[in-house]
Design a protein around this motif. Structure first.
Motif, PDB file in Angstrom:
ATOM      1  N   ARG A   1      66.743  17.740  37.252  1.00 43.46           N
ATOM      2  CA  ARG A   1      66.266  18.413  38.462  1.00 43.46           C
ATOM      3  C   ARG A   1      65.345  17.498  39.268  1.00 43.46           C
ATOM      4  NH1 ARG A   1      64.096  22.674  36.149  1.00 43.46           N
ATOM      5  NH2 ARG A   1      66.138  23.665  35.947  1.00 43.46           N
ATOM      6  N   ARG A   2      64.519  16.718  38.576  1.00 44.60           N
ATOM      7  CA  ARG A   2      63.638  15.782  39.289  1.00 44.60           C
ATOM      8  C   ARG A   2      64.430  14.622  39.887  1.00 44.60           C
ATOM      9  NH1 ARG A   2      58.137  14.372  39.309  1.00 44.60           N
ATOM     10  NH2 ARG A   2      57.787  12.164  39.772  1.00 44.60           N
ATOM     11  N   LEU A   3      65.452  14.156  39.175  1.00 40.57           N
ATOM     12  CA  LEU A   3      66.279  13.072  39.702  1.00 40.57           C
ATOM     13  C   LEU A   3      67.009  13.493  40.976  1.00 40.57           C
ATOM     14  CD1 LEU A   3      67.857  11.652  36.413  1.00 40.57           C
ATOM     15  CD2 LEU A   3      66.013  10.662  37.749  1.00 40.57           C
ATOM     16  N   VAL A   4      67.301  14.779  41.099  1.00 37.09           N
ATOM     17  CA  VAL A   4      68.007  15.270  42.282  1.00 37.09           C
ATOM     18  C   VAL A   4      67.044  15.579  43.419  1.00 37.09           C
ATOM     19  CG1 VAL A   4      69.464  17.131  43.163  1.00 37.09           C
ATOM     20  CG2 VAL A   4      69.917  16.163  40.911  1.00 37.09           C
ATOM     21  N   ASN A   5      65.950  16.280  43.116  1.00 32.53           N
ATOM     22  CA  ASN A   5      65.078  16.806  44.166  1.00 32.53           C
ATOM     23  C   ASN A   5      63.956  15.858  44.572  1.00 32.53           C
ATOM     24  OD1 ASN A   5      66.553  19.209  44.047  1.00 32.53           O
ATOM     25  ND2 ASN A   5      65.228  20.065  42.467  1.00 32.53           N
ATOM     26  N   VAL A   6      63.483  15.016  43.654  1.00 29.92           N
ATOM     27  CA  VAL A   6      62.308  14.180  43.925  1.00 29.92           C
ATOM     28  C   VAL A   6      62.689  12.713  44.068  1.00 29.92           C
ATOM     29  CG1 VAL A   6      60.024  13.481  43.099  1.00 29.92           C
ATOM     30  CG2 VAL A   6      60.823  15.819  42.704  1.00 29.92           C
ATOM     31  N   ASP A   7      63.270  12.135  43.026  1.00 27.17           N
ATOM     32  CA  ASP A   7      63.568  10.702  43.037  1.00 27.17           C
ATOM     33  C   ASP A   7      64.825  10.353  43.820  1.00 27.17           C
ATOM     34  OD1 ASP A   7      61.339  10.368  41.507  1.00 27.17           O
ATOM     35  OD2 ASP A   7      62.416  10.296  39.592  1.00 27.17           O
ATOM     36  N   MET A   8      65.675  11.330  44.080  1.00 27.84           N
ATOM     37  CA  MET A   8      66.906  11.110  44.838  1.00 27.84           C
ATOM     38  C   MET A   8      67.828  10.075  44.187  1.00 27.84           C
ATOM     39  SD  MET A   8      66.462  13.266  47.214  1.00 27.84           S
ATOM     40  CE  MET A   8      65.156  14.150  48.081  1.00 27.84           C
ATOM     41  N   ILE A   9      67.747   9.940  42.873  1.00 30.56           N
ATOM     42  CA  ILE A   9      68.641   9.030  42.161  1.00 30.56           C
ATOM     43  C   ILE A   9      70.016   9.664  41.999  1.00 30.56           C
ATOM     44  CG2 ILE A   9      69.035   7.868  39.949  1.00 30.56           C
ATOM     45  CD1 ILE A   9      66.052   7.487  39.696  1.00 30.56           C
ATOM     46  N   LEU A  10      70.059  10.975  41.787  1.00 24.68           N
ATOM     47  CA  LEU A  10      71.319  11.707  41.711  1.00 24.68           C
ATOM     48  C   LEU A  10      71.486  12.535  42.974  1.00 24.68           C
ATOM     49  CD1 LEU A  10      71.274  12.997  38.010  1.00 24.68           C
ATOM     50  CD2 LEU A  10      72.236  10.867  38.904  1.00 24.68           C
ATOM     51  N   ILE A  11      72.716  12.672  43.410  1.00 30.20           N
ATOM     52  CA  ILE A  11      73.025  13.460  44.597  1.00 30.20           C
ATOM     53  C   ILE A  11      74.048  14.515  44.217  1.00 30.20           C
ATOM     54  CG2 ILE A  11      72.486  11.638  46.257  1.00 30.20           C
ATOM     55  CD1 ILE A  11      75.451  11.001  46.406  1.00 30.20           C
ATOM     56  N   THR A  12      74.013  15.634  44.926  1.00 29.27           N
ATOM     57  CA  THR A  12      74.966  16.715  44.680  1.00 29.27           C
ATOM     58  C   THR A  12      76.221  16.501  45.515  1.00 29.27           C
ATOM     59  OG1 THR A  12      73.927  18.057  46.405  1.00 29.27           O
ATOM     60  CG2 THR A  12      73.123  18.337  44.156  1.00 29.27           C
ATOM     61  N   ILE A  13      77.350  16.758  44.894  1.00 24.31           N
ATOM     62  CA  ILE A  13      78.639  16.673  45.580  1.00 24.31           C
ATOM     63  C   ILE A  13      79.077  18.102  45.887  1.00 24.31           C
ATOM     64  CG2 ILE A  13      80.990  15.822  45.464  1.00 24.31           C
ATOM     65  CD1 ILE A  13      78.855  13.640  45.430  1.00 24.31           C
ATOM     66  N   GLY A  14      79.145  18.434  47.157  1.00 28.71           N
ATOM     67  CA  GLY A  14      79.464  19.795  47.545  1.00 28.71           C
ATOM     68  C   GLY A  14      78.205  20.590  47.841  1.00 28.71           C
ATOM     69  N   GLU A  15      78.256  21.875  47.604  1.00 30.72           N
ATOM     70  CA  GLU A  15      77.135  22.760  47.923  1.00 30.72           C
ATOM     71  C   GLU A  15      76.030  22.609  46.881  1.00 30.72           C
ATOM     72  OE1 GLU A  15      76.271  27.508  48.851  1.00 30.72           O
ATOM     73  OE2 GLU A  15      78.278  26.797  48.275  1.00 30.72           O
ATOM     74  N   PRO A  16      74.779  22.387  47.291  1.00 30.47           N
ATOM     75  CA  PRO A  16      73.680  22.244  46.318  1.00 30.47           C
ATOM     76  C   PRO A  16      73.372  23.584  45.672  1.00 30.47           C
ATOM     77  CG  PRO A  16      72.823  22.242  48.556  1.00 30.47           C
ATOM     78  CD  PRO A  16      74.317  22.225  48.681  1.00 30.47           C
ATOM     79  N   PRO A  17      72.756  23.573  44.490  1.00 28.83           N
ATOM     80  CA  PRO A  17      72.439  24.835  43.805  1.00 28.83           C
ATOM     81  C   PRO A  17      71.326  25.584  44.523  1.00 28.83           C
ATOM     82  CG  PRO A  17      71.504  22.981  42.601  1.00 28.83           C
ATOM     83  CD  PRO A  17      72.339  22.391  43.706  1.00 28.83           C
ATOM     84  N   ARG A  18      71.485  26.892  44.615  1.00 30.90           N
ATOM     85  CA  ARG A  18      70.472  27.735  45.236  1.00 30.90           C
ATOM     86  C   ARG A  18      69.473  28.272  44.225  1.00 30.90           C
ATOM     87  NH1 ARG A  18      74.174  31.429  49.375  1.00 30.90           N
ATOM     88  NH2 ARG A  18      75.030  29.670  50.598  1.00 30.90           N
ATOM     89  N   SER A  19      69.858  28.310  42.960  1.00 38.46           N
ATOM     90  CA  SER A  19      68.982  28.792  41.899  1.00 38.46           C
ATOM     91  C   SER A  19      69.390  28.099  40.601  1.00 38.46           C
ATOM     92  CB  SER A  19      69.075  30.315  41.761  1.00 38.46           C
ATOM     93  OG  SER A  19      70.381  30.690  41.376  1.00 38.46           O
ATOM     94  N   LYS A  20      68.659  28.416  39.543  1.00 39.10           N
ATOM     95  CA  LYS A  20      68.980  27.824  38.245  1.00 39.10           C
ATOM     96  C   LYS A  20      70.350  28.249  37.740  1.00 39.10           C
ATOM     97  CE  LYS A  20      64.362  27.082  36.344  1.00 39.10           C
ATOM     98  NZ  LYS A  20      63.445  27.422  35.234  1.00 39.10           N
ATOM     99  N   ARG A  21      70.782  29.432  38.145  1.00 38.49           N
ATOM    100  CA  ARG A  21      72.079  29.910  37.662  1.00 38.49           C
ATOM    101  C   ARG A  21      73.225  29.079  38.215  1.00 38.49           C
ATOM    102  NH1 ARG A  21      71.003  36.431  38.510  1.00 38.49           N
ATOM    103  NH2 ARG A  21      69.236  36.577  37.041  1.00 38.49           N
ATOM    104  N   ASP A  22      73.021  28.453  39.370  1.00 40.52           N
ATOM    105  CA  ASP A  22      74.072  27.648  39.987  1.00 40.52           C
ATOM    106  C   ASP A  22      74.068  26.196  39.498  1.00 40.52           C
ATOM    107  OD1 ASP A  22      74.670  29.898  41.438  1.00 40.52           O
ATOM    108  OD2 ASP A  22      73.470  29.293  43.183  1.00 40.52           O
ATOM    109  N   GLU A  23      73.037  25.786  38.775  1.00 47.11           N
ATOM    110  CA  GLU A  23      72.915  24.379  38.377  1.00 47.11           C
ATOM    111  C   GLU A  23      74.015  23.904  37.425  1.00 47.11           C
ATOM    112  OE1 GLU A  23      68.078  23.790  38.871  1.00 47.11           O
ATOM    113  OE2 GLU A  23      68.979  23.962  36.882  1.00 47.11           O
TER     114      GLU A  23
END
Length: 322
Positions: free
Chosen positions: A286-308
Motif C-alpha cells: 500500500r505504501r509502494l503504491v500510494n506514497v513511494d509510487m514504485i508500484l502503479i495500478t493498472i486499470g481502476e485503483p482500489p476504493r477500499s481494502k476490499r478492492d485491493e
C-alpha cells in the motif's frame, strides 16, 4: 570520529599551545621529532619501495572484501554508495601504502587489516529511522457511514410527514412551544464542534505499525525485482506472439501469495507469524503504491481494502531496480 577524552584533551592542548606560541618569542609549543628536510627525504625514499602482496595477505584481502560485500547485499544498504571492485582496489592501494610507510618489501596481513579498518571507517552511513505505516480500518468507517445513512433516511421521512400535514389557520400545532424551548444558532455550533472532536478522536485511534528500514527495503526490492523480471519473460508468449497486455502485471493477492511462498521457511508452521507477515506485506504494498509510487495500478485503483486483492499492479516504468 570516535570520542576519546584523552585524545581530545591532547589535541586541544596542542592547538592552544600553537596559538600561544604566536605571541611568545619562544618556540617551545612545537617541537617536531624530525625536521622538514628529513621528512621530505623519508617520503622520497618510501616512494621508491614497490611492495609485493604475499599469499597470506591475498587471502586476508579476499576475506575483508567479502565482509564489505555482505553488508551491501541485504536490500539497499544504508551506506552512501555501493561496495564494488573499486573499494577492493582502494584497499589494495592502502595496503601497499602501509607497506611503503614501513619501508617493507612485502604487504603484510596486518597492513591489509589496517587498510580495511580505514576503508570501513570512511564509508558514510546514512542513518534512517523505522518506517511508520498507518493501519486504517475501513470496515468501521463503512459501518459508521451506514448508521448515518439510516439516520438521514429517518430524518427525511419525518420531513416528508411534516410537509404532507395540512396547516389550518388558528389551529394549535404545538410548534410555538417547541420553538420557545429550542435554543437558537449556538446549538448547531455545538453539534459541529462535537462532530469535529469525534473525527479527531477517530484519527488519533488509528493504529501505526512500525517496520524496520531494512525489512521495508528488502520487501520492496523483492517485489519490484520479481515484477520487473516478469516484464522480460512476458515479451513473448508461449505461442511466440507478443503479449504486452499482461507483461509484468500481477494482482495484489498474487504478489502476496508469491512473497509468502518465498518466506515459507522463515514462517514455518506458525499461523501467528504468517498473519503478521501478511499484514506487513499489505502495508508495504500500500505504501509502494500510494506514497513511494514504485508500484502503479493498472486499470481502476482500489476504493477500499476490499478492492485491493483484485487490483492489478506493475512497477513504475521510471523506477530503476537496483
Amino acid at each position: 570520529d570516535d570520542c576519546n577524552p584523552q585524545a581530545d584533551r591532547r589535541v586541544a592542548q596542542h592547538i592552544l599551545n600553537v596559538h600561544r606560541s604566536k605571541w611568545n618569542s619562544r618556540d617551545d609549543a612545537v617541537k617536531p621529532p624530525f625536521t622538514k628536510e628529513q621528512m621530505q627525504r623519508y617520503i622520497r625514499f618510501c616512494r621508491t619501495v614497490n611492495p609485493i602482496i604475499t599469499v597470506e595477505s591475498q587471502r586476508v584481502l579476499v576475506d575483508c572484501y567479502r565482509k564489505l560485500r555482505q553488508g551491501d547485499t541485504m536490500g539497499r544498504s544504508r551506506s552512501a554508495y555501493r561496495i564494488t571492485v573499486r573499494q577492493l582496489e582502494s584497499m589494495v592501494r592502502l595496503s601497499e601504502a602501509m607497506a611503503r610507510l614501513h619501508c617493507d618489501a612485502h604487504v603484510q596481513p596486518h597492513y591489509v587489516r589496517e587498510a580495511f579498518r580505514l576503508l570501513k571507517t570512511s564509508i558514510i552511513q546514512v542513518e534512517t529511522s523505522d518506517v511508520d505505516m498507518e493501519d486504517d480500518d475501513d470496515d468501521d468507517d463503512d459501518d459508521n457511514n451506514g448508521g448515518n445513512d439510516g439516520g438521514d433516511a429517518a430524518q427525511h421521512d419525518n420531513d416528508d410527514d411534516e410537509a404532507g400535514a395540512i396547516f389550518r389557520p388558528g389551529e394549535y400545532t404545538g410548534q410555538d412551544e417547541e420553538n420557545q424551548d429550542k435554543p437558537d444558532e449556538p446549538m448547531e455550533d455545538e453539534d459541529a464542534l462535537a462532530e469535529a472532536e469525534q473525527s479527531k478522536a477517530k484519527k488519533s485511534k488509528k493504529k501505526k505499525t512500525k517496520i524496520s528500514y531494512e525489512e521495508y527495503e528488502s520487501i520492496a526490492t523483492a517485489v519490484a525485482t520479481h515484477l520487473r523480471s516478469l516484464e522480460t519473460e512476458g515479451d513473448e508468449g508461449e505461442d511466440g506472439n507478443n503479449n504486452n497486455n499482461n507483461k509484468g502485471v500481477m494482482k495484489w493477492s498474487e504478489i502476496v501469495e508469491w512473497y509468502l511462498e518465498q518466506m515459507e521457511q522463515e514462517i514455518g508452521d506458525s499461523l501467528e507469524v504468517l498473519n503478521e507477515m501478511k499484514k506487513k506485506l499489505n502495508l508495504v504494498i500500500r505504501r509502494l503504491v500510494n506514497v513511494d509510487m514504485i508500484l502503479i495500478t493498472i486499470g481502476e485503483p482500489p476504493r477500499s481494502k476490499r478492492d485491493e486483492p483484485n487490483t492489478r499492479l506493475s512497477v513504475h516504468p521510471n523506477y530503476v531496480v537496483s
